[in-house]
Design a protein around this motif. Sequence first.
Motif, PDB file in Angstrom:
ATOM      1  N   ALA A  70     -13.803  11.493 -25.545  1.00  0.00           N
ATOM      2  CA  ALA A  70     -14.646  10.523 -26.253  1.00  0.00           C
ATOM      3  C   ALA A  70     -15.251  11.150 -27.505  1.00  0.00           C
ATOM      4  O   ALA A  70     -15.300  10.509 -28.562  1.00  0.00           O
ATOM      5  N   GLU A  71     -15.700  12.389 -27.416  1.00  0.00           N
ATOM      6  CA  GLU A  71     -16.273  13.056 -28.582  1.00  0.00           C
ATOM      7  C   GLU A  71     -15.215  13.309 -29.647  1.00  0.00           C
ATOM      8  O   GLU A  71     -15.482  13.171 -30.841  1.00  0.00           O
ATOM      9  N   ARG A  72     -14.012  13.674 -29.235  1.00  0.00           N
ATOM     10  CA  ARG A  72     -12.943  13.979 -30.178  1.00  0.00           C
ATOM     11  C   ARG A  72     -12.563  12.769 -31.018  1.00  0.00           C
ATOM     12  O   ARG A  72     -12.265  12.879 -32.202  1.00  0.00           O
ATOM     13  N   TYR A  73     -12.583  11.586 -30.414  1.00  0.00           N
ATOM     14  CA  TYR A  73     -12.186  10.370 -31.123  1.00  0.00           C
ATOM     15  C   TYR A  73     -13.366   9.504 -31.566  1.00  0.00           C
ATOM     16  O   TYR A  73     -13.175   8.364 -31.977  1.00  0.00           O
ATOM     17  N   GLY A  74     -14.590  10.014 -31.471  1.00  0.00           N
ATOM     18  CA  GLY A  74     -15.758   9.299 -31.977  1.00  0.00           C
ATOM     19  C   GLY A  74     -16.128   8.070 -31.169  1.00  0.00           C
ATOM     20  O   GLY A  74     -16.645   7.100 -31.715  1.00  0.00           O
ATOM     21  N   ILE A  75     -15.896   8.114 -29.882  1.00  0.00           N
ATOM     22  CA  ILE A  75     -16.214   6.988 -28.998  1.00  0.00           C
ATOM     23  C   ILE A  75     -17.588   7.230 -28.383  1.00  0.00           C
ATOM     24  O   ILE A  75     -17.852   8.296 -27.825  1.00  0.00           O
ATOM     25  N   VAL A  76     -18.462   6.256 -28.500  1.00  0.00           N
ATOM     26  CA  VAL A  76     -19.785   6.350 -27.878  1.00  0.00           C
ATOM     27  C   VAL A  76     -19.614   5.994 -26.404  1.00  0.00           C
ATOM     28  O   VAL A  76     -19.311   4.861 -26.060  1.00  0.00           O
ATOM     29  N   ALA A  77     -19.798   6.989 -25.551  1.00  0.00           N
ATOM     30  CA  ALA A  77     -19.542   6.771 -24.117  1.00  0.00           C
ATOM     31  C   ALA A  77     -20.787   7.087 -23.303  1.00  0.00           C
ATOM     32  O   ALA A  77     -21.499   8.054 -23.568  1.00  0.00           O
ATOM     33  N   ARG A  78     -21.033   6.243 -22.311  1.00  0.00           N
ATOM     34  CA  ARG A  78     -22.118   6.465 -21.357  1.00  0.00           C
ATOM     35  C   ARG A  78     -21.499   6.899 -20.039  1.00  0.00           C
ATOM     36  O   ARG A  78     -20.522   6.305 -19.579  1.00  0.00           O
ATOM     37  N   VAL A  79     -22.068   7.919 -19.430  1.00  0.00           N
ATOM     38  CA  VAL A  79     -21.565   8.424 -18.150  1.00  0.00           C
ATOM     39  C   VAL A  79     -22.390   7.799 -17.035  1.00  0.00           C
ATOM     40  O   VAL A  79     -23.618   7.899 -17.021  1.00  0.00           O
ATOM     41  N   HIS A  80     -21.711   7.137 -16.119  1.00  0.00           N
ATOM     42  CA  HIS A  80     -22.369   6.543 -14.954  1.00  0.00           C
ATOM     43  C   HIS A  80     -22.218   7.510 -13.787  1.00  0.00           C
ATOM     44  O   HIS A  80     -21.107   7.882 -13.417  1.00  0.00           O
ATOM     45  N   ALA A  81     -23.337   7.899 -13.214  1.00  0.00           N
ATOM     46  CA  ALA A  81     -23.326   8.845 -12.101  1.00  0.00           C
ATOM     47  C   ALA A  81     -22.733   8.191 -10.855  1.00  0.00           C
ATOM     48  O   ALA A  81     -22.888   6.992 -10.622  1.00  0.00           O
ATOM     49  N   THR A  82     -22.061   8.997 -10.078  1.00  0.00           N
ATOM     50  CA  THR A  82     -21.477   8.517  -8.835  1.00  0.00           C
ATOM     51  C   THR A  82     -22.564   8.466  -7.760  1.00  0.00           C
ATOM     52  O   THR A  82     -23.243   9.465  -7.525  1.00  0.00           O
ATOM     53  N   PRO A  83     -22.746   7.317  -7.117  1.00  0.00           N
ATOM     54  CA  PRO A  83     -23.774   7.257  -6.075  1.00  0.00           C
ATOM     55  C   PRO A  83     -23.362   8.106  -4.870  1.00  0.00           C
ATOM     56  O   PRO A  83     -22.169   8.206  -4.566  1.00  0.00           O
ATOM     57  N   PRO A  84     -24.327   8.726  -4.215  1.00  0.00           N
ATOM     58  CA  PRO A  84     -23.978   9.548  -3.051  1.00  0.00           C
ATOM     59  C   PRO A  84     -23.447   8.685  -1.915  1.00  0.00           C
ATOM     60  O   PRO A  84     -23.904   7.558  -1.690  1.00  0.00           O
ATOM     61  N   HIS A  85     -22.468   9.219  -1.220  1.00  0.00           N
ATOM     62  CA  HIS A  85     -21.854   8.486  -0.106  1.00  0.00           C
ATOM     63  C   HIS A  85     -22.413   9.044   1.190  1.00  0.00           C
ATOM     64  O   HIS A  85     -22.144  10.195   1.550  1.00  0.00           O
ATOM     65  N   ASP A  86     -23.234   8.252   1.867  1.00  0.00           N
ATOM     66  CA  ASP A  86     -23.829   8.674   3.130  1.00  0.00           C
ATOM     67  C   ASP A  86     -22.921   8.262   4.271  1.00  0.00           C
ATOM     68  O   ASP A  86     -22.603   7.078   4.433  1.00  0.00           O
ATOM     69  N   LEU A  87     -22.494   9.228   5.035  1.00  0.00           N
ATOM     70  CA  LEU A  87     -21.607   8.976   6.154  1.00  0.00           C
ATOM     71  C   LEU A  87     -22.446   8.837   7.416  1.00  0.00           C
ATOM     72  O   LEU A  87     -23.213   9.733   7.772  1.00  0.00           O
ATOM     73  N   LYS A  88     -22.338   7.711   8.079  1.00  0.00           N
ATOM     74  CA  LYS A  88     -23.102   7.455   9.297  1.00  0.00           C
ATOM     75  C   LYS A  88     -22.184   7.740  10.484  1.00  0.00           C
ATOM     76  O   LYS A  88     -21.278   6.962  10.790  1.00  0.00           O
ATOM     77  N   LEU A  89     -22.420   8.846  11.137  1.00  0.00           N
ATOM     78  CA  LEU A  89     -21.597   9.233  12.280  1.00  0.00           C
ATOM     79  C   LEU A  89     -22.229   8.710  13.567  1.00  0.00           C
ATOM     80  O   LEU A  89     -23.418   8.861  13.798  1.00  0.00           O
ATOM     81  N   GLN A  90     -21.409   8.095  14.372  1.00  0.00           N
ATOM     82  CA  GLN A  90     -21.872   7.643  15.673  1.00  0.00           C
ATOM     83  C   GLN A  90     -20.686   7.608  16.614  1.00  0.00           C
ATOM     84  O   GLN A  90     -19.539   7.494  16.190  1.00  0.00           O
ATOM     85  N   ALA A  91     -20.966   7.684  17.856  1.00  0.00           N
ATOM     86  CA  ALA A  91     -19.922   7.662  18.876  1.00  0.00           C
ATOM     87  C   ALA A  91     -19.566   6.212  19.212  1.00  0.00           C
ATOM     88  O   ALA A  91     -20.362   5.299  19.023  1.00  0.00           O
ATOM     89  N   TYR A  92     -18.381   6.019  19.699  1.00  0.00           N
ATOM     90  CA  TYR A  92     -17.927   4.682  20.081  1.00  0.00           C
ATOM     91  C   TYR A  92     -18.809   4.116  21.182  1.00  0.00           C
ATOM     92  O   TYR A  92     -19.076   2.918  21.230  1.00  0.00           O
ATOM     93  N   ALA A  93     -19.303   4.972  22.052  1.00  0.00           N
ATOM     94  CA  ALA A  93     -20.145   4.524  23.163  1.00  0.00           C
ATOM     95  C   ALA A  93     -21.477   3.949  22.676  1.00  0.00           C
ATOM     96  O   ALA A  93     -22.095   3.139  23.384  1.00  0.00           O
ATOM     97  N   ASP A  94     -21.902   4.336  21.476  1.00  0.00           N
ATOM     98  CA  ASP A  94     -23.169   3.816  20.943  1.00  0.00           C
ATOM     99  C   ASP A  94     -23.101   2.305  20.665  1.00  0.00           C
ATOM    100  O   ASP A  94     -24.127   1.650  20.576  1.00  0.00           O
TER     101      ASP A  94
END
Length: 92
Positions: A65-89
């Motif tokens: 983007a800088e090389r070609y003069g493009i104004v770019a906004r970076v969007h942060a990746t949201p954290p991925h929360d993994l919810k672990l649980q057993a099948y019996a739950d």
Amino acid sequence: MAARIFQRPQSAMQSGKARTDEWVLEFEQSEARRADPLMGWTGSGDTQSQIQLTFPSKDDAKAYAERYGIVARVHATPPHDLKLQAYADNFR
């Protein structure tokens, strides 16, 4: 030309992680969409909004983007929360 840089999210339809490590540079629309009077489809004359460029890292996308003069906004990746649980739950 304005663009946004983001990391491709995981597909909601599958549990795989294919192509989630890629960073995408996508151009924003420069004109509004309008309905075609004959067919009723929406469209615009802006062809850059159809382009998606993929990069292996965020730094590569920002450097492009800088090389070609493009104004770019970076969007942060949201954290991925993994919810672990057993099948019996499910039956408690």
